[in-house]
Design a protein around this motif. Structure first.
Motif, PDB file in Angstrom:
ATOM      1  N   PHE A  45       0.867  -1.178   0.000  1.00  0.00           N
ATOM      2  CA  PHE A  45       0.000   0.000   0.000  1.00  0.00           C
ATOM      3  C   PHE A  45       0.903   1.227   0.000  1.00  0.00           C
ATOM      4  O   PHE A  45       1.888   1.301   0.757  1.00  0.00           O
ATOM      5  N   ILE A  68      -3.445   6.386   0.980  1.00  0.00           N
ATOM      6  CA  ILE A  68      -4.901   6.420   0.891  1.00  0.00           C
ATOM      7  C   ILE A  68      -5.285   7.874   0.702  1.00  0.00           C
ATOM      8  O   ILE A  68      -4.852   8.741   1.485  1.00  0.00           O
ATOM      9  N   LEU A  85       2.672   4.558   6.739  1.00  0.00           N
ATOM     10  CA  LEU A  85       1.244   4.855   6.600  1.00  0.00           C
ATOM     11  C   LEU A  85       1.079   6.285   6.108  1.00  0.00           C
ATOM     12  O   LEU A  85       1.478   7.231   6.790  1.00  0.00           O
ATOM     13  N   PHE A 138      -1.669   9.066   4.637  1.00  0.00           N
ATOM     14  CA  PHE A 138      -3.023   9.518   4.327  1.00  0.00           C
ATOM     15  C   PHE A 138      -2.923  10.866   3.631  1.00  0.00           C
ATOM     16  O   PHE A 138      -2.293  11.794   4.141  1.00  0.00           O
ATOM     17  N   ILE A 196      -7.287   4.167  -3.345  1.00  0.00           N
ATOM     18  CA  ILE A 196      -6.381   3.261  -2.651  1.00  0.00           C
ATOM     19  C   ILE A 196      -5.176   3.131  -3.574  1.00  0.00           C
ATOM     20  O   ILE A 196      -5.292   2.608  -4.681  1.00  0.00           O
ATOM     21  N   ARG A 203       1.641   1.124   9.033  1.00  0.00           N
ATOM     22  CA  ARG A 203       1.269   0.936   7.622  1.00  0.00           C
ATOM     23  C   ARG A 203      -0.194   0.511   7.519  1.00  0.00           C
ATOM     24  O   ARG A 203      -0.813   0.160   8.537  1.00  0.00           O
ATOM     25  N   VAL A 204      -0.711   0.543   6.286  1.00  0.00           N
ATOM     26  CA  VAL A 204      -2.045  -0.005   6.039  1.00  0.00           C
ATOM     27  C   VAL A 204      -1.926  -1.529   6.027  1.00  0.00           C
ATOM     28  O   VAL A 204      -1.045  -2.084   5.366  1.00  0.00           O
ATOM     29  N   ASP A 205      -2.796  -2.207   6.748  1.00  0.00           N
ATOM     30  CA  ASP A 205      -2.809  -3.675   6.713  1.00  0.00           C
ATOM     31  C   ASP A 205      -3.812  -4.163   5.676  1.00  0.00           C
ATOM     32  O   ASP A 205      -3.506  -5.023   4.863  1.00  0.00           O
ATOM     33  N   THR A 248      -7.649  -2.802   3.366  1.00  0.00           N
ATOM     34  CA  THR A 248      -8.693  -1.808   3.101  1.00  0.00           C
ATOM     35  C   THR A 248      -9.938  -2.570   2.650  1.00  0.00           C
ATOM     36  O   THR A 248      -9.859  -3.382   1.728  1.00  0.00           O
ATOM     37  N   LEU A 285     -10.514   1.072   7.091  1.00  0.00           N
ATOM     38  CA  LEU A 285      -9.082   1.006   6.842  1.00  0.00           C
ATOM     39  C   LEU A 285      -8.452   0.390   8.078  1.00  0.00           C
ATOM     40  O   LEU A 285      -8.629   0.908   9.179  1.00  0.00           O
ATOM     41  N   LEU A 335      -5.268  -0.248  10.164  1.00  0.00           N
ATOM     42  CA  LEU A 335      -3.941   0.341  10.301  1.00  0.00           C
ATOM     43  C   LEU A 335      -3.137  -0.480  11.283  1.00  0.00           C
ATOM     44  O   LEU A 335      -3.585  -0.764  12.398  1.00  0.00           O
ATOM     45  N   ILE A 357     -12.210   3.192  11.137  1.00  0.00           N
ATOM     46  CA  ILE A 357     -10.821   2.722  11.167  1.00  0.00           C
ATOM     47  C   ILE A 357     -10.696   1.556  12.129  1.00  0.00           C
ATOM     48  O   ILE A 357     -11.377   1.510  13.159  1.00  0.00           O
TER      49      ILE A 357
END
Ligand code: FE2
Length: 491
Positions: A84, A87, A132, A134, A179, A265-267, A269, A351, A353, A435
């Motif tokens: 990722f 976002i 991460l 945004f 995304i 980080r994003v895990d 979505t 999302l 996180l 979230i």
């Protein structure tokens, strides 16, 4: 009070948790404590015990449920996928949104592309914590750009469109537009995707001679954005036009807030769609992503859950894209259906996180809940944590289970690892996007060069918590319903 524990070995990141000052004590109220949340429902293609009706699967597509699902990785990606990348939220005022998220999630505002940097098309602010990212974007008045030559070229997101952004905000309220995933080659990924059925949204554009960006349709009004670097070494410089996107400049220290709650980080979505089958088929076809997990009503163990779910994953399982569809015929309306109505169609539901220290993250986030941060869903009852001891007492110490209870953190395990998770309430006005904060424990693997990393999706997605979690969302929705009932009747 200093909490010291001897166990918690499977993950390095939580070592800092082993001596945490217990600064925050969250106490569940009795009203909240009786209920918690969930996300996955009955089996597609047949009615549940409760008589729930489910959608008609596409030919060749049928959910088998969690227990019958055999996890394999066919390494079937159609193009190289790394992770990722960011976002992007679309809104009508990026300044306030970025600052709210920065404060609530401990993500400093690190870069900007706005009037001050010469962008007359849109205001964009980037908040960052670890990997991460945004991005918050809003349109400027089209009249500002109207008289200027080459105004469009000042936009740092080449696909940005005034009217589409206004329409997005009007239709969805707060929501995710893009995304973005880092790929080996955003131009090749775009053409391969379109050749395999993806709806093109924005053709490849090379920015600053160093970054390529392109977009295809994901679901609803959301896009899947591909980003690639010609010389991939994104963290080599402090200049965001190098490690993020050309056109972005670092913010001066006065307009940022130097905090870090441990988010990294994003895990995953998650998308909510009316019908799972066509969207899963569409996404699998052009990405080559494989099915990583499935969940059905029998898995959830409640006839009122009202949803089916499939998780799609990239080869390296660093990009996880779960999808939900509503199930009808249950006593209460599916939470997915509620989302679809309030969001005016499909979109990003949550999302997830990843934190490297969920206890620290939660203490910091909860401190800010009532003062501009984010609220959390009701915590589960004390009996839940007695069961946690039975389910995960080999991984978590008594002190850690107690800390989970104080902070309202849920615990689940799969055959490979342990998952700690908690959900916020909806982020904006509508009961739509929220979230999830998670930490995954275990599943450490060593590559050929001896580098140790954690397998994607380690510990699952909280299947064991689904029924508890769902009850919580139901409870929350009941409070919305109660409000509606006491509204004065029109006379
Ligand atoms: Fe999740």
């Amino acid at each position: 009070m200093i909490t010291r524990v001897q166990k918690f070995l499977p993950f390095a990141g939580l070592t800092s948790v082993l001596k945490i000052s217990n600064l925050f004590h969250h106490t569940s109220t009795p009203a909240f404590a009786q209920r918690a949340t969930a996300f996955y429902g009955t089996e597609m293609g047949k009615a549940s015990d409760s008589g729930a009706q489910v959608s008609n699967p596409a030919p060749g597509f049928k959910l088998v449920g969690f227990s019958n699902f055999l996890r394999t990785n066919p390494m079937s990606d159609r193009f190289g996928v790394k992770r990722f990348h960011h976002i992007e939220f679309w809104s009508t005022d990026a300044t306030n949104l970025a600052r709210r998220f920065s404060w609530g999630l401990g993500m400093p505002i690190v870069a900007k592309s706005d009037l001050s940097t010469g962008n007359v098309i849109h205001a964009s602010y980037l908040t960052r914590s670890g990997d991460l990212n945004f991005l918050f974007t809003a349109p400027y008045s089209p009249s500002i750009a109207g008289d200027l030559e080459n105004a469009a070229a000042t936009a740092s997101i080449p696909s940005f469109d005034h009217s589409a952004c206004h329409a997005f905000a009007a239709s969805h309220g707060l929501g995710v537009r893009a995304i973005a995933i880092e790929v080996d080659d955003a131009e090749g990924a775009f053409h391969t995707s379109v050749a395999h059925g993806a709806r093109p949204m924005s053709p490849p554009v090379t920015m600053g001679g160093s970054v390529v960006i392109s977009e295809v349709h994901l679901y609803g009004d959301a896009v899947l954005r591909y980003v690639s670097y010609k010389n991939p070494n994104p963290n080599a410089t402090s200049d965001p036009s190098s490690w993020f996107l050309p056109g972005f400049e670092a913010v001066d220290e006065g307009s940022s807030f130097p905090v870090d709650f441990g988010l990294r980080r994003v895990d995953h979505t998650v998308g909510n769609v009316p019908k799972l089958a066509p969207v899963v088929t569409y996404l699998k076809q052009f990405t080559g992503f494989h099915e990583f997990a499935e969940f059905t009503a029998e898995d959830v163990g409640t006839s009122e859950s009202g949803l089916n779910s499939v998780v799609l994953a990239s080869n390296n399982e660093m990009v996880l894209l779960p999808l939900n569809e509503p199930v009808f015929g249950t006593k209460r309306k599916s939470q997915i259906q509620t989302y679809l109505e309030h969001n005016e169609g499909p979109g990003v539901q949550h999302l997830a996180l990843m934190s490297d220290d969920i206890f620290r993250t939660l203490r910091e986030m909860r401190r800010r809940s009532g003062v501009g941060g984010f609220d959390f869903m009701p915590s589960p009852p004390p009996t839940y944590y007695r069961n946690v001891k039975k389910r995960a007492g080999d991984v978590l110490t008594d002190d850690q289970i107690k800390e989970c209870e104080e902070l309202g953190i849920l615990v689940d395990k799969d055959d490979q690892g342990t998952l700690l998770q908690i959900f916020t309430k909806p982020l904006g006005d509508r009961p739509t996007i929220f979230i999830e904060i998670i930490q995954r424990l275990g599943c450490m693997v060593k590559d050929d060069e001896g580098k140790v990393s954690q397998k994607g999706g380690c510990g699952g997605f909280g299947k064991g918590n689904f029924s508890e979690l769902f009850k919580s969302i139901e409870e929350y929705e009941k409070t919305l319903g109660a409000k509606r009932i006491v509204d004065p009747a029109p006379v």
